[in-house]
Design a protein around this motif. Structure first.
Motif, PDB file in Angstrom:
ATOM      1  N   ASN B  16       0.801  -1.224   0.000  1.00  0.00           N
ATOM      2  CA  ASN B  16       0.000   0.000   0.000  1.00  0.00           C
ATOM      3  C   ASN B  16       0.836   1.276   0.000  1.00  0.00           C
ATOM      4  O   ASN B  16       0.324   2.330  -0.358  1.00  0.00           O
ATOM      5  CB  ASN B  16      -0.945  -0.007   1.197  1.00  0.00           C
ATOM      6  N   PHE B  17       2.071   1.163   0.440  1.00  0.00           N
ATOM      7  CA  PHE B  17       2.940   2.345   0.455  1.00  0.00           C
ATOM      8  C   PHE B  17       4.220   2.068  -0.319  1.00  0.00           C
ATOM      9  O   PHE B  17       5.317   2.424   0.113  1.00  0.00           O
ATOM     10  CB  PHE B  17       3.220   2.784   1.894  1.00  0.00           C
ATOM     11  N   LEU B  18       4.012   1.446  -1.473  1.00  0.00           N
ATOM     12  CA  LEU B  18       5.128   1.083  -2.333  1.00  0.00           C
ATOM     13  C   LEU B  18       5.881   2.325  -2.795  1.00  0.00           C
ATOM     14  O   LEU B  18       7.114   2.313  -2.878  1.00  0.00           O
ATOM     15  CB  LEU B  18       4.590   0.304  -3.534  1.00  0.00           C
ATOM     16  N   ASP B  19       5.147   3.392  -3.070  1.00  0.00           N
ATOM     17  CA  ASP B  19       5.793   4.637  -3.488  1.00  0.00           C
ATOM     18  C   ASP B  19       6.730   5.166  -2.397  1.00  0.00           C
ATOM     19  O   ASP B  19       7.859   5.574  -2.689  1.00  0.00           O
ATOM     20  CB  ASP B  19       4.747   5.692  -3.877  1.00  0.00           C
ATOM     21  N   ILE B  20       6.265   5.129  -1.155  1.00  0.00           N
ATOM     22  CA  ILE B  20       7.079   5.603  -0.041  1.00  0.00           C
ATOM     23  C   ILE B  20       8.284   4.692   0.165  1.00  0.00           C
ATOM     24  O   ILE B  20       9.411   5.150   0.375  1.00  0.00           O
ATOM     25  CB  ILE B  20       6.235   5.675   1.252  1.00  0.00           C
ATOM     26  N   LEU B  21       8.048   3.378   0.071  1.00  0.00           N
ATOM     27  CA  LEU B  21       9.151   2.426   0.206  1.00  0.00           C
ATOM     28  C   LEU B  21      10.258   2.725  -0.797  1.00  0.00           C
ATOM     29  O   LEU B  21      11.440   2.798  -0.432  1.00  0.00           O
ATOM     30  CB  LEU B  21       8.625   0.997  -0.003  1.00  0.00           C
ATOM     31  N   ILE B  22       9.867   2.930  -2.032  1.00  0.00           N
ATOM     32  CA  ILE B  22      10.837   3.220  -3.084  1.00  0.00           C
ATOM     33  C   ILE B  22      11.580   4.525  -2.805  1.00  0.00           C
ATOM     34  O   ILE B  22      12.811   4.583  -2.880  1.00  0.00           O
ATOM     35  CB  ILE B  22      10.134   3.296  -4.460  1.00  0.00           C
ATOM     36  N   LEU B  23      10.823   5.548  -2.437  1.00  0.00           N
ATOM     37  CA  LEU B  23      11.455   6.851  -2.182  1.00  0.00           C
ATOM     38  C   LEU B  23      12.446   6.771  -1.024  1.00  0.00           C
ATOM     39  O   LEU B  23      13.520   7.362  -1.063  1.00  0.00           O
ATOM     40  CB  LEU B  23      10.385   7.920  -1.909  1.00  0.00           C
ATOM     41  N   ARG B  24      12.079   6.003   0.004  1.00  0.00           N
ATOM     42  CA  ARG B  24      12.986   5.854   1.142  1.00  0.00           C
ATOM     43  C   ARG B  24      14.253   5.096   0.740  1.00  0.00           C
ATOM     44  O   ARG B  24      15.354   5.428   1.189  1.00  0.00           O
ATOM     45  CB  ARG B  24      12.284   5.090   2.264  1.00  0.00           C
ATOM     46  N   LEU B  25      14.091   4.091  -0.081  1.00  0.00           N
ATOM     47  CA  LEU B  25      15.252   3.317  -0.526  1.00  0.00           C
ATOM     48  C   LEU B  25      16.205   4.174  -1.343  1.00  0.00           C
ATOM     49  O   LEU B  25      17.418   4.150  -1.116  1.00  0.00           O
ATOM     50  CB  LEU B  25      14.803   2.093  -1.342  1.00  0.00           C
ATOM     51  N   ILE B  26      15.650   4.949  -2.276  1.00  0.00           N
ATOM     52  CA  ILE B  26      16.529   5.764  -3.124  1.00  0.00           C
ATOM     53  C   ILE B  26      17.028   7.001  -2.377  1.00  0.00           C
ATOM     54  O   ILE B  26      17.999   7.628  -2.795  1.00  0.00           O
ATOM     55  CB  ILE B  26      15.873   6.162  -4.472  1.00  0.00           C
ATOM     56  N   GLN B  27      16.358   7.339  -1.275  1.00  0.00           N
ATOM     57  CA  GLN B  27      16.855   8.431  -0.438  1.00  0.00           C
ATOM     58  C   GLN B  27      18.107   7.980   0.309  1.00  0.00           C
ATOM     59  O   GLN B  27      19.074   8.724   0.442  1.00  0.00           O
ATOM     60  CB  GLN B  27      15.777   8.861   0.567  1.00  0.00           C
ATOM     61  N   ARG B  78      21.364   0.733 -16.779  1.00  0.00           N
ATOM     62  CA  ARG B  78      20.581   0.916 -15.554  1.00  0.00           C
ATOM     63  C   ARG B  78      19.995   2.315 -15.536  1.00  0.00           C
ATOM     64  O   ARG B  78      20.641   3.276 -15.928  1.00  0.00           O
ATOM     65  CB  ARG B  78      21.477   0.771 -14.317  1.00  0.00           C
ATOM     66  N   LYS B  79      18.749   2.413 -15.046  1.00  0.00           N
ATOM     67  CA  LYS B  79      18.169   3.735 -14.814  1.00  0.00           C
ATOM     68  C   LYS B  79      18.276   3.991 -13.320  1.00  0.00           C
ATOM     69  O   LYS B  79      17.451   3.514 -12.533  1.00  0.00           O
ATOM     70  CB  LYS B  79      16.717   3.784 -15.274  1.00  0.00           C
ATOM     71  N   VAL B  80      19.314   4.736 -12.949  1.00  0.00           N
ATOM     72  CA  VAL B  80      19.562   4.978 -11.528  1.00  0.00           C
ATOM     73  C   VAL B  80      18.720   6.166 -11.067  1.00  0.00           C
ATOM     74  O   VAL B  80      18.800   7.259 -11.632  1.00  0.00           O
ATOM     75  CB  VAL B  80      21.058   5.244 -11.259  1.00  0.00           C
ATOM     76  N   TYR B  81      17.906   5.934 -10.052  1.00  0.00           N
ATOM     77  CA  TYR B  81      17.005   6.968  -9.536  1.00  0.00           C
ATOM     78  C   TYR B  81      17.546   7.571  -8.250  1.00  0.00           C
ATOM     79  O   TYR B  81      18.087   6.870  -7.395  1.00  0.00           O
ATOM     80  CB  TYR B  81      15.621   6.365  -9.250  1.00  0.00           C
ATOM     81  N   GLU B  82      17.333   8.880  -8.119  1.00  0.00           N
ATOM     82  CA  GLU B  82      17.612   9.542  -6.849  1.00  0.00           C
ATOM     83  C   GLU B  82      16.387  10.362  -6.469  1.00  0.00           C
ATOM     84  O   GLU B  82      15.583  10.732  -7.313  1.00  0.00           O
ATOM     85  CB  GLU B  82      18.868  10.416  -6.924  1.00  0.00           C
ATOM     86  N   ILE B  83      16.259  10.627  -5.183  1.00  0.00           N
ATOM     87  CA  ILE B  83      15.100  11.365  -4.693  1.00  0.00           C
ATOM     88  C   ILE B  83      15.285  12.860  -4.943  1.00  0.00           C
ATOM     89  O   ILE B  83      16.417  13.354  -4.964  1.00  0.00           O
ATOM     90  CB  ILE B  83      14.863  11.058  -3.191  1.00  0.00           C
ATOM     91  N   THR B  84      14.174  13.563  -5.159  1.00  0.00           N
ATOM     92  CA  THR B  84      14.197  15.020  -5.339  1.00  0.00           C
ATOM     93  C   THR B  84      13.758  15.696  -4.038  1.00  0.00           C
ATOM     94  O   THR B  84      13.240  15.027  -3.146  1.00  0.00           O
ATOM     95  CB  THR B  84      13.227  15.443  -6.459  1.00  0.00           C
ATOM     96  N   PRO B  85      13.948  17.006  -3.916  1.00  0.00           N
ATOM     97  CA  PRO B  85      13.448  17.698  -2.721  1.00  0.00           C
ATOM     98  C   PRO B  85      11.951  17.457  -2.498  1.00  0.00           C
ATOM     99  O   PRO B  85      11.500  17.282  -1.359  1.00  0.00           O
ATOM    100  CB  PRO B  85      13.726  19.174  -3.038  1.00  0.00           C
ATOM    101  N   LYS B  86      11.194  17.427  -3.578  1.00  0.00           N
ATOM    102  CA  LYS B  86       9.753  17.163  -3.476  1.00  0.00           C
ATOM    103  C   LYS B  86       9.500  15.768  -2.906  1.00  0.00           C
ATOM    104  O   LYS B  86       8.579  15.566  -2.121  1.00  0.00           O
ATOM    105  CB  LYS B  86       9.105  17.295  -4.860  1.00  0.00           C
ATOM    106  N   GLY B  87      10.341  14.822  -3.318  1.00  0.00           N
ATOM    107  CA  GLY B  87      10.221  13.458  -2.805  1.00  0.00           C
ATOM    108  C   GLY B  87      10.549  13.393  -1.331  1.00  0.00           C
ATOM    109  O   GLY B  87       9.872  12.697  -0.563  1.00  0.00           O
ATOM    110  N   ILE B  88      11.582  14.138  -0.929  1.00  0.00           N
ATOM    111  CA  ILE B  88      11.961  14.172   0.492  1.00  0.00           C
ATOM    112  C   ILE B  88      10.828  14.752   1.317  1.00  0.00           C
ATOM    113  O   ILE B  88      10.500  14.236   2.389  1.00  0.00           O
ATOM    114  CB  ILE B  88      13.265  15.008   0.671  1.00  0.00           C
ATOM    115  N   GLN B  89      10.198  15.797   0.793  1.00  0.00           N
ATOM    116  CA  GLN B  89       9.048  16.405   1.478  1.00  0.00           C
ATOM    117  C   GLN B  89       7.933  15.387   1.704  1.00  0.00           C
ATOM    118  O   GLN B  89       7.311  15.350   2.760  1.00  0.00           O
ATOM    119  CB  GLN B  89       8.499  17.569   0.648  1.00  0.00           C
ATOM    120  N   LEU B  90       7.707  14.564   0.675  1.00  0.00           N
ATOM    121  CA  LEU B  90       6.632  13.576   0.772  1.00  0.00           C
ATOM    122  C   LEU B  90       6.939  12.537   1.845  1.00  0.00           C
ATOM    123  O   LEU B  90       6.074  12.191   2.666  1.00  0.00           O
ATOM    124  CB  LEU B  90       6.432  12.882  -0.583  1.00  0.00           C
ATOM    125  N   VAL B  91       8.172  12.062   1.867  1.00  0.00           N
ATOM    126  CA  VAL B  91       8.580  11.073   2.871  1.00  0.00           C
ATOM    127  C   VAL B  91       8.480  11.673   4.271  1.00  0.00           C
ATOM    128  O   VAL B  91       7.996  11.021   5.209  1.00  0.00           O
ATOM    129  CB  VAL B  91      10.013  10.563   2.594  1.00  0.00           C
TER     130      VAL B  91
END
Lengths: 111, 111
Positions: B16-27, B78-91
């Motif tokens: 249910n919080f897969l988006d948050i899980l991903i953002l936390r991992l890439i953070q 590989r498509k390497v992802y990093e979190i953005t400031p907006k993503g950090i705000q969401l987490v």
DNA sequence: TACAATATGTCCATTTCTAGACATATTACA
DNA sequence: TGTAATATGTCTAGAAATGGACATATTGTA
């Protein structure tokens, strides 16, 4: 468009863990469906549909997480629910998981 | 099947919080889809479907929560992802909500 | 050579969930 | 008398999620 992200999370949590929300509420104080709806409204500013609550309460009882007692007060028939030991175990497990999740993600940040 | 309730909660949270899980991992550390899947497997013993992960990563990027960079290493793109400031705000918002939820339910128990 | 692992992507049928209507009964109040 | 509030329940059309297949390309290894 820019909806309050915090409010959205409250909704997501309460939607996806409605069973846990209910069990926690009746653990704090035995109550009936209608009161759960009102309590959630005042506590979290979230409106629960009674069409979702009542079947879920019956399911929780059928699965042994809660038990109910019919109480008539001023002509109003209430099904007052209280949590069972099995329900308490479930809520405890939920708390443990949340803790573990946070711990694991903290470790990651250090690494 | 000894349905371990804790394991079930881990699955529910991550589903249910897969988006948050991903953002936390890439953070914690920038990574790509395949690694997110492997990391989640080792951390939570949960198998994520790549058919769910890749579209979600693209959505998170389109919505500005993450950004990616294509990196070719030993012939592997590989498509390497990093979190953005907006993503950090969401987490951060997610964490605040979790805290608030716990606080409110503690107060209830006292009452 | 062939198979497993790495790596990313789409597509779709089935299942599950959601919002909201339909249904009923009593009490409180203007 | 009529409407709002209290109280519990069912049902269903439409929306969303799920599992898994289909698709492709490279590297590593037996």
């Amino acid at each position: 468009m820019t909806e309050d992200p915090k409010k959205q999370f409250v909704q997501r949590i309460n939607r996806n863990f409605l069973d846990i929300l209910i069990l926690r509420l009746i653990q704090a104080e035995p109550m009936w469906g209608y009161k759960i709806i009102k309590k959630t409204e005042s506590l979290f500013e979230i409106k629960l549909r009674h069409g979702a609550i009542y079947p879920l309460l019956n399911t929780l009882e059928a699965e042994g997480y809660a038990r109910s007692e019919k109480i008539t007060k001023k002509g109003r028939v209430r099904k007052v629910y209280e949590i069972t030991p099995k329900g308490i175990q479930l809520v405890d497990a939920y708390h443990e998981v949340l803790k573990e999740q946070l711990e694991k993600l903290d470790l990651q940040k250090e690494a």
